[in-house]
Design an enzyme around this catalytic site. Structure first.
Site: not given
Ligand code: PRP
Length: 180
Positions: A98-99, A102, A151, A164
């Site tokens: 994961e990146d 949150d 952010f 990105r």
């Molecule tokens: C982001 C990130 C996680 C998630 C984390 O993805 O990559 O998957 O949000 O948030 P959380 O802990 O509150 O669930 P996003 O839905 O923004 O999609 P992306 O990776 O395509 O930008």
């Protein structure tokens, strides 16, 4: 630095060094095994390609797209599977890449769902963790950087699909997402 950035939080060099360290830990963990390394699209793609190239272990690559966010900055707690794994993970060691974590909702639901497929193990490695934002219990096994509630963009992370491809992690100017 990109003009929409307030400041650089993590430089290319800091990220590179930390990714190498974590890759070495993962190599130890998976010694003699061949994990299925799962990229959670799209945000983790940059971290994923750097991490797998820093790892020596043999591995299989797979991809999932899930979503718990709209286009704004808040998580809803819902998980939508937009693209599922190609691999059958029964009996396999799975490493989720994961990146950012949150609220923890995405990985909480994803881990539960993958565990129902009876893998040998599921571990999570995240580039960034914002522990202060957690709504559900979710502790990644490996974290590259714990960060404050700011952010962040770049190195895979977006705001409305922009930024990105920045090679560093930066803090987005408030005026950009508040539309001023
Ligand atoms: C982001 C990130 C996680 C998630 C984390 O993805 O990559 O998957 O949000 O948030 P959380 O802990 O509150 O669930 P996003 O839905 O923004 O999609 P992306 O990776 O395509 O930008």
């Amino acid at each position: 630095m990109h003009p929409d950035c307030e400041r650089i939080l993590l430089t290319e060099e800091q990220i590179k060094t930390r990714v190498r360290e974590v890759a070495a830990q993962l190599d130890k963990l998976y010694e003699g095994r061949k994990p299925v390394v799962v990229c959670i699209l799209k945000g983790s793609v940059v971290f994923f390609v750097d991490l797998i190239r820093a790892m020596q272990s043999p591995c299989e690559l797979d991809f999932m797209a899930v979503s718990s966010y709209g286009s704004g900055t808040r998580s809803t707690g819902e998980l939508l599977i937009k693209k599922d794994l190609a691999a059958n993970i029964e009996g396999r060691d799975v490493l989720i890449v994961e990146d950012i974590i949150d609220s923890g909702n995405t990985l909480y639901h994803l881990k539960k769902m993958l565990n129902r497929r009876r893998p040998a193990s599921v571990n999570i490695v995240t580039l960034l963790d914002k522990p202060s934002r957690r709504q559900v219990p979710m502790e990644p096994e490996y974290t590259c950087f714990e960060i404050e509630d700011e952010f962040v963009i770049g190195y895979g992370l977006d705001y409305a699909e922009d930024y990105r491809n920045l090679p560093y992690v930066g803090v987005l100017k408030r005026s950009i997402y508040e539309g001023k």
